[in-house]
Design an enzyme around this catalytic site. Structure first.
Site, mmCIF file in Angstrom:
data_model
loop_
_atom_site.group_PDB
_atom_site.id
_atom_site.type_symbol
_atom_site.label_atom_id
_atom_site.label_comp_id
_atom_site.label_asym_id
_atom_site.label_seq_id
_atom_site.Cartn_x
_atom_site.Cartn_y
_atom_site.Cartn_z
ATOM 1 N N SER A 141 -27.155 -7.383 -41.600
ATOM 2 C CA SER A 141 -26.367 -6.268 -42.126
ATOM 3 C C SER A 141 -26.224 -6.354 -43.630
ATOM 4 O O SER A 141 -25.876 -5.374 -44.275
ATOM 5 C CB SER A 141 -24.992 -6.251 -41.470
ATOM 6 O OG SER A 141 -24.424 -7.523 -41.523
ATOM 7 N N GLU A 158 -31.236 1.779 -40.463
ATOM 8 C CA GLU A 158 -31.702 1.648 -41.850
ATOM 9 C C GLU A 158 -32.976 0.796 -41.823
ATOM 10 O O GLU A 158 -33.010 -0.258 -41.179
ATOM 11 C CB GLU A 158 -30.648 0.933 -42.706
ATOM 12 C CG GLU A 158 -29.404 1.769 -42.963
ATOM 13 C CD GLU A 158 -28.295 1.011 -43.698
ATOM 14 O OE1 GLU A 158 -27.393 1.657 -44.218
ATOM 15 O OE2 GLU A 158 -28.311 -0.242 -43.713
ATOM 16 N N ASN A 197 -23.180 -0.321 -45.122
ATOM 17 C CA ASN A 197 -22.214 -1.415 -45.300
ATOM 18 C C ASN A 197 -21.675 -1.505 -46.720
ATOM 19 O O ASN A 197 -20.636 -2.099 -46.963
ATOM 20 C CB ASN A 197 -22.822 -2.755 -44.873
ATOM 21 C CG ASN A 197 -22.731 -2.937 -43.371
ATOM 22 O OD1 ASN A 197 -21.950 -2.254 -42.706
ATOM 23 N ND2 ASN A 197 -23.524 -3.834 -42.828
ATOM 24 N N HIS A 204 -31.867 -2.239 -39.563
ATOM 25 C CA HIS A 204 -30.428 -2.408 -39.404
ATOM 26 C C HIS A 204 -29.832 -1.330 -38.498
ATOM 27 O O HIS A 204 -29.725 -0.163 -38.890
ATOM 28 C CB HIS A 204 -29.772 -2.407 -40.799
ATOM 29 C CG HIS A 204 -28.306 -2.656 -40.755
ATOM 30 N ND1 HIS A 204 -27.408 -2.038 -41.584
ATOM 31 C CD2 HIS A 204 -27.567 -3.457 -39.954
ATOM 32 C CE1 HIS A 204 -26.190 -2.458 -41.300
ATOM 33 N NE2 HIS A 204 -26.258 -3.315 -40.315
HETATM 34 N N1 3HC Z 1 -22.527 2.405 -24.144
HETATM 35 C C1 3HC Z 1 -22.257 3.505 -23.410
HETATM 36 N N2 3HC Z 1 -21.117 4.208 -23.533
HETATM 37 C C2 3HC Z 1 -20.209 3.781 -24.438
HETATM 38 C C3 3HC Z 1 -20.430 2.645 -25.248
HETATM 39 C C4 3HC Z 1 -21.650 1.935 -25.074
HETATM 40 N N3 3HC Z 1 -21.932 0.826 -25.772
HETATM 41 N N4 3HC Z 1 -19.355 2.481 -26.044
HETATM 42 C C5 3HC Z 1 -18.484 3.458 -25.765
HETATM 43 N N5 3HC Z 1 -18.993 4.248 -24.787
HETATM 44 C C6 3HC Z 1 -18.374 5.409 -24.135
HETATM 45 C C7 3HC Z 1 -16.864 5.267 -24.009
HETATM 46 O O1 3HC Z 1 -16.510 4.408 -22.941
HETATM 47 C C8 3HC Z 1 -16.472 6.701 -23.755
HETATM 48 O O2 3HC Z 1 -16.645 6.976 -22.378
HETATM 49 P P1 3HC Z 1 -15.505 7.803 -21.547
HETATM 50 O O3 3HC Z 1 -15.664 9.218 -22.051
HETATM 51 O O4 3HC Z 1 -15.946 7.643 -20.133
HETATM 52 O O5 3HC Z 1 -14.200 7.191 -21.852
HETATM 53 C C9 3HC Z 1 -17.504 7.491 -24.550
HETATM 54 O O6 3HC Z 1 -18.525 6.560 -24.951
HETATM 55 C C10 3HC Z 1 -16.958 8.137 -25.806
HETATM 56 O O7 3HC Z 1 -16.130 7.231 -26.463
HETATM 57 P P2 3HC Z 1 -14.756 7.658 -27.095
HETATM 58 O O8 3HC Z 1 -13.943 8.448 -26.161
HETATM 59 O O9 3HC Z 1 -14.130 6.435 -27.670
HETATM 60 O O10 3HC Z 1 -15.171 8.729 -28.184
HETATM 61 P P3 3HC Z 1 -15.917 8.862 -29.537
HETATM 62 O O11 3HC Z 1 -16.382 10.256 -29.523
HETATM 63 O O12 3HC Z 1 -15.049 8.433 -30.687
HETATM 64 O O13 3HC Z 1 -17.240 7.926 -29.552
HETATM 65 C C11 3HC Z 1 -17.989 6.083 -30.892
HETATM 66 C C12 3HC Z 1 -17.220 6.536 -29.654
HETATM 67 C C13 3HC Z 1 -19.452 6.547 -30.787
HETATM 68 C C14 3HC Z 1 -17.954 4.560 -30.924
HETATM 69 C C15 3HC Z 1 -17.338 6.741 -32.170
HETATM 70 O O14 3HC Z 1 -15.966 6.460 -32.181
HETATM 71 C C16 3HC Z 1 -17.931 6.244 -33.472
HETATM 72 O O15 3HC Z 1 -18.944 6.720 -33.933
HETATM 73 N N6 3HC Z 1 -17.233 5.279 -34.112
HETATM 74 C C17 3HC Z 1 -17.688 4.706 -35.390
HETATM 75 C C18 3HC Z 1 -18.618 3.588 -35.125
HETATM 76 C C19 3HC Z 1 -19.202 3.032 -36.402
HETATM 77 O O16 3HC Z 1 -18.810 3.354 -37.504
HETATM 78 N N7 3HC Z 1 -20.175 2.136 -36.246
HETATM 79 C C20 3HC Z 1 -20.816 1.484 -37.361
HETATM 80 C C21 3HC Z 1 -20.037 0.323 -37.827
HETATM 81 S S1 3HC Z 1 -20.874 -0.525 -39.127
HETATM 82 C C22 3HC Z 1 -22.064 -1.402 -38.356
HETATM 83 O O17 3HC Z 1 -22.221 -1.409 -37.179
HETATM 84 C C23 3HC Z 1 -22.960 -2.187 -39.235
HETATM 85 C C24 3HC Z 1 -22.788 -3.648 -39.056
HETATM 86 O O18 3HC Z 1 -23.786 -4.281 -39.829
HETATM 87 C C25 3HC Z 1 -21.437 -4.157 -39.493
#
Ligand code: 3HC
Length: 384
Positions: free
Chosen positions: A122, A155, A194, A143
């Site tokens: 990352s 990425e 990031n 990434h």
């Molecule tokens: N697989 C399948 N389904 C999943 C899942 C997975 N891994 N994770 C969550 N879900 C499901 C949930 O259980 C939920 O199901 P439900 O409707 O039955 O309850 C459904 O997806 C939708 O989840 P939410 O109700 O929480 O709703 P959202 O619309 O908010 O979607 C999310 C969830 C996609 C995680 C959204 O909140 C999101 O985009 N969050 C931001 C994540 C982000 O920023 N990620 C990047 C971080 S930085 C990074 O990763 C880089 C690293 O290097 C640090």
């Protein structure tokens, strides 16, 4: 592109590794998922099953497809066996340069010369990691974003010696797993997303102190006024404080201007309060499972996140000014990698570029050069 990628080995079965294995198997690749202990692999396979069940529940795939996907993933501890026949290795081990050094020395000696190496690092420089191997021309950064099953961005980061053909093969793989690539043109600390996300976690901790605001007020404002899908403390807990802390150390050691570390992150890491996975981070959780923090529009009204918009925009502006990506690619990366529902620079316009710059100048006067506004933001604030 003479090499046809069919067999993929994913090294590391943590949050990112298990998700990358799943998306690769979903696209039809044969996947070996490797970790150092069987118990880690058991946990990873449970998570994959949970995720596939969710997909079946939401009718994205059939029960039969879920079973087929699962059958294409072989969990494995023996490294030599794991690398046998691999066309591409995707490394997703923890972000520690000493660990990467050890891992790459081993895999470079064991893997076939044809095997492409991709690192899901990352923050670590691709050029530096690739030089640990005998194949820097066949080494690229790929990434993914958490959760890899749902986030559509990858990425793609070439190092100084990455061959054009390697980049093409990587982009082809990203498309085949149904994701969208954004090319990070320079191998800078934090790449694109990031560079925005990690400093923002620290800034949120400063905001809490400075403004005596609660975490849910700040997080609600991030969600409802900055159009993030999650609050920033919530996202840090979801990502893991170990990941945030290690990324901080690596980014800051390479470029002090990129981040202003807040001691709270190290404290949580030292206390092993790693977020959702350990039951406690910034917030408390039921334990281990996917959980959300309750955030409301009413709470959002109590907090003005101008400093958070300013820090995110300033780091974004730096990426554009320094030719790491275009403004268009920056917005694409934030939308697909962090789920932003509105463009960051649309939020900047709403808050007013002049107000954002004035906030940064004020913070720079009090806390130093980290906050000095980038020239791209200054230009924006001068436009009529
Ligand atoms: N697989 C399948 N389904 C999943 C899942 C997975 N891994 N994770 C969550 N879900 C499901 C949930 O259980 C939920 O199901 P439900 O409707 O039955 O309850 C459904 O997806 C939708 O989840 P939410 O109700 O929480 O709703 P959202 O619309 O908010 O979607 C999310 C969830 C996609 C995680 C959204 O909140 C999101 O985009 N969050 C931001 C994540 C982000 O920023 N990620 C990047 C971080 S930085 C990074 O990763 C880089 C690293 O290097 C640090």
């Amino acid at each position: 592109m003479s090499l046809e990628i069919k067999n993929i080995t994913v090294l590391g079965s943590g949050i990112m590794g298990h998700g990358i294995a799943q998306v690769s198997a979903t696209a039809g690749y044969n996947v070996k998922l490797r970790d150092i202990e069987k118990s880690f692999l058991d946990k990873a396979m449970d998570k994959i099953k949970w995720s596939l069940d969710k997909m079946v529940e939401k009718q994205k795939i059939s029960q039969q497809e879920a079973a087929n996907i699962l059958s294409r993933i072989t969990p494995i501890v023996d490294l030599k066996e794991a690398l046998k026949g691999a066309d591409m290795l995707i490394e997703a081990v923890p972000e520690d340069m000493n660990l990467k050094r050890k891992v790459y020395a081993e895999v470079d000696a064991l893997a076939d010369q044809k095997t492409l190496f991709a690192s899901n690092t990352s923050t670590l420089p691709i050029t530096e990691i690739s030089s640990l191997t005998s194949r820097p021309d066949r080494f690229v950064g790929l990434h993914f974003f958490n959760p890899p099953q749902l986030m559509p961005l990858v990425e793609v980061i070439p190092g100084n010696r990455t061959a054009g053909n390697t980049v093409n093969l990587a982009i082809d793989y990203v498309s085949k797993v149904g994701k969208q690539p954004v090319l990070c043109k320079k191998d800078v600390a934090g790449f694109i997303v990031n560079r925005i996300f990690i400093p923002l976690v620290h800034e949120a901790a400063y905001c809490q102190e400075r403004d005596h605001a609660s975490m849910t007020e700040i997080d609600s404002a991030v969600k409802f006024k900055m159009a993030f899908p999650m609050g920033i403390f919530e996202l840090a807990d979801y990502t893991g404080l170990d990941v945030i802390y290690k990324a901080t150390v690596e980014m800051h050691s390479r470029d002090t201007k990129v981040i202003r570390p807040h001691p709270k992150i190290k404290q949580l890491y030292d206390e092993k309060n790693l977020g959702q996975k350990s039951g406690r981070g910034f917030y408390e959780y039921g334990g281990g499972k996917y959980e959300r923090v309750a955030l409301t529009e009413q709470e959002a009204e109590k907090y003005d996140p101008v400093a958070l918009v300013a820090v995110a925009a300033n780091n974004g502006a730096w990426l554009v000014s320094n030719g790491v990506c275009s403004l268009q690619d920056l917005e694409k990366a934030l939308k697909l990698g962090m789920g932003l529902k509105k463009e960051l620079f649309s939020t900047v316009k709403e808050f007013g570029p002049a107000r954002i710059v004035s906030c940064l100048l004020d913070l720079a006067a009090k806390h130093g050069s980290f906050y000095e506004p980038d020239r791209f933001l200054l230009q924006l604030s001068e436009q009529k």
